[in-house]
Design a protein around this motif. Structure first.
Motif, PDB file in Angstrom:
ATOM      1  N   ALA A 112       2.757   0.249 -45.394  1.00  0.00           N
ATOM      2  CA  ALA A 112       2.946   1.373 -46.248  1.00  0.00           C
ATOM      3  C   ALA A 112       3.359   0.538 -47.734  1.00  0.00           C
ATOM      4  O   ALA A 112       2.648   0.798 -48.975  1.00  0.00           O
ATOM      5  CB  ALA A 112       3.970   2.284 -46.044  1.00  0.00           C
ATOM      6  N   ALA A 113       4.201  -0.609 -47.687  1.00  0.00           N
ATOM      7  CA  ALA A 113       4.583  -1.348 -48.798  1.00  0.00           C
ATOM      8  C   ALA A 113       3.586  -2.442 -49.391  1.00  0.00           C
ATOM      9  O   ALA A 113       3.360  -2.249 -50.606  1.00  0.00           O
ATOM     10  CB  ALA A 113       5.861  -2.269 -48.442  1.00  0.00           C
ATOM     11  N   ALA A 114       2.707  -2.702 -48.561  1.00  0.00           N
ATOM     12  CA  ALA A 114       1.667  -3.464 -49.055  1.00  0.00           C
ATOM     13  C   ALA A 114       0.455  -2.563 -49.754  1.00  0.00           C
ATOM     14  O   ALA A 114      -0.034  -2.992 -50.743  1.00  0.00           O
ATOM     15  CB  ALA A 114       0.823  -4.008 -47.749  1.00  0.00           C
ATOM     16  N   VAL A 115       0.476  -1.435 -49.289  1.00  0.00           N
ATOM     17  CA  VAL A 115      -0.837  -0.562 -49.847  1.00  0.00           C
ATOM     18  C   VAL A 115      -0.043   0.149 -51.228  1.00  0.00           C
ATOM     19  O   VAL A 115      -1.019   0.127 -52.097  1.00  0.00           O
ATOM     20  CB  VAL A 115      -0.741   0.640 -48.890  1.00  0.00           C
ATOM     21  CG1 VAL A 115      -1.672   1.890 -49.776  1.00  0.00           C
ATOM     22  CG2 VAL A 115      -1.583   0.420 -47.570  1.00  0.00           C
ATOM     23  N   SER A 145       4.006  -3.902 -39.058  1.00  0.00           N
ATOM     24  CA  SER A 145       4.811  -2.589 -38.947  1.00  0.00           C
ATOM     25  C   SER A 145       4.290  -1.531 -39.934  1.00  0.00           C
ATOM     26  O   SER A 145       3.500  -1.741 -40.898  1.00  0.00           O
ATOM     27  CB  SER A 145       6.290  -2.745 -38.861  1.00  0.00           C
ATOM     28  OG  SER A 145       6.539  -3.054 -40.347  1.00  0.00           O
ATOM     29  N   ILE A 146       4.695  -0.119 -39.544  1.00  0.00           N
ATOM     30  CA  ILE A 146       4.377   0.952 -40.303  1.00  0.00           C
ATOM     31  C   ILE A 146       5.123   0.731 -42.061  1.00  0.00           C
ATOM     32  O   ILE A 146       4.226   0.946 -42.883  1.00  0.00           O
ATOM     33  CB  ILE A 146       4.523   2.178 -39.810  1.00  0.00           C
ATOM     34  CG1 ILE A 146       3.996   2.516 -38.731  1.00  0.00           C
ATOM     35  CG2 ILE A 146       4.406   3.323 -40.959  1.00  0.00           C
ATOM     36  CD1 ILE A 146       4.417   3.880 -37.923  1.00  0.00           C
ATOM     37  N   ILE A 172      -5.384   5.046 -39.034  1.00  0.00           N
ATOM     38  CA  ILE A 172      -4.893   6.586 -38.818  1.00  0.00           C
ATOM     39  C   ILE A 172      -5.125   7.488 -39.900  1.00  0.00           C
ATOM     40  O   ILE A 172      -5.600   8.524 -39.754  1.00  0.00           O
ATOM     41  CB  ILE A 172      -3.250   6.188 -38.858  1.00  0.00           C
ATOM     42  CG1 ILE A 172      -3.015   5.534 -37.352  1.00  0.00           C
ATOM     43  CG2 ILE A 172      -2.645   7.826 -38.680  1.00  0.00           C
ATOM     44  CD1 ILE A 172      -1.381   5.381 -37.390  1.00  0.00           C
ATOM     45  N   VAL A 173      -4.904   7.086 -41.209  1.00  0.00           N
ATOM     46  CA  VAL A 173      -5.193   7.948 -42.279  1.00  0.00           C
ATOM     47  C   VAL A 173      -6.749   8.234 -42.612  1.00  0.00           C
ATOM     48  O   VAL A 173      -7.208   9.548 -42.651  1.00  0.00           O
ATOM     49  CB  VAL A 173      -4.668   7.234 -43.750  1.00  0.00           C
ATOM     50  CG1 VAL A 173      -5.186   8.182 -44.754  1.00  0.00           C
ATOM     51  CG2 VAL A 173      -3.083   7.187 -43.642  1.00  0.00           C
ATOM     52  N   PRO A 174      -7.669   7.278 -42.440  1.00  0.00           N
ATOM     53  CA  PRO A 174      -9.078   7.576 -42.219  1.00  0.00           C
ATOM     54  C   PRO A 174      -9.421   8.400 -41.256  1.00  0.00           C
ATOM     55  O   PRO A 174     -10.200   9.371 -41.220  1.00  0.00           O
ATOM     56  CB  PRO A 174      -9.688   6.332 -42.290  1.00  0.00           C
ATOM     57  CG  PRO A 174      -8.934   5.282 -42.652  1.00  0.00           C
ATOM     58  CD  PRO A 174      -7.595   5.689 -42.349  1.00  0.00           C
TER      59      PRO A 174
END
Length: 285
Positions: A180-183, A175-176, A94-96
């Motif tokens: 996000a936590a992994a990133v 999940s989102i 999504i971000v890319p």
């Protein structure tokens, strides 16, 4: 001699003749006219960026509703792609995908260049004027360059997916929130973010070099696609700091405009499109 109403066969022949003439002009326009037609690149300063953005805002204010209607498809397509990504477990893209819109921006702004050109010439621009590019002999060259940027966008998404697979993947995130936590909190997530940003910068630079002034130059003058691209690269080589600053402004503006469900792009894209026309006018002699 009295005039008679033409029959359908004569209309068909006339239409075929007009279409064939347009196609021959389009094909001829795609070629290069050689060194003689090579435009000269001017030296730019940061003031040129400021003046171009100010002129872009003026154009947007003058034809606000027409420009917004013209690029309305841009956020709609973006939202559709994001929804599709969520349903197809392509969340990491999504971000890319959003940042990759900067690669396709020059294509979406082609109609805006025409509107700025007509306003510069003293005419009252309308959104229908944007479709004048279809009748232009440069349409074939513009289409080819647009396909190149589209291919670059797809290759960027493939590269981003490979980076995710080598770091946090290859399994899709649950999940989102977990993604996000992994990133933000894992070593692999930081590697993915840094590597993705570096590779994305390379793709953005390639798109900037090839399309900085190519599209407005093709619409404004009878030059071939090789000449337009070579001129764009020449402008970048002569003004690396100014052009890189312009690229950062474009990328940051698209990122900010994407935050409220891509709705901000309805304003960001027209302003940047009009401003690009005025930057071209300052960059090319």
């Amino acid at each position: 001699m009295a005039k008679t109403i033409g029959n359908p066969l004569s209309w068909l022949l006339q239409g075929a003749e007009t279409t064939g003439h347009h196609i021959s002009e389009t094909v001829g326009e795609m070629g290069s006219d050689g060194v003689k037609s090579m435009p000269k690149a001017r030296k730019l300063t940061m003031d040129d960026i400021i003046h171009s953005l100010a002129a872009g805002l003026e154009d947007f204010a003058a034809c606000r509703s027409d420009a917004m209607f013209l690029v309305l498809f841009y956020p709609i397509i973006g939202i559709a792609l994001i929804v599709m990504s969520l349903s197809m477990n392509l969340l990491p893209l999504i971000v890319p995908m959003i940042m990759g819109f900067a690669i396709l921006g020059p294509v979406a702004a082609v109609g805006l260049y025409e509107m700025s050109s007509r306003r510069e010439a003293g005419f009252e621009p309308r959104w229908m004027d944007a479709f004048g590019v279809i009748r232009s002999p440069a349409f074939g060259a513009i289409l080819v360059l647009g396909l190149y940027l589209a291919a670059l966008f797809i290759i960027w998404l493939v590269a981003a997916d490979m980076i995710y697979s080598r770091t946090l993947g290859p399994e899709p995130p649950e999940s989102i929130a977990s993604f996000a936590a992994a990133v933000l909190t894992t070593r692999e997530g930081w590697i993915m973010a840094i590597a993705g940003s570096a590779v994305g910068a390379v793709f953005a630079f390639a798109a900037l070099a090839m399309s900085l002034v190519s599209f407005p130059l093709l619409m404004d003058r009878h030059v071939g696609l090789p000449v337009a691209v070579a001129t764009s690269i020449k402008v970048l080589r002569k003004n690396p700091l100014v052009c890189m600053t312009w690229g950062v402004i474009v990328g940051a503006s698209i990122a900010v405009g994407s935050i409220p469900f891509l709705a901000g792009l309805i304003i960001v894209v027209p302003v940047l499109g009009h401003a690009t026309w005025h930057l071209y006018r300052r960059a090319v002699d």
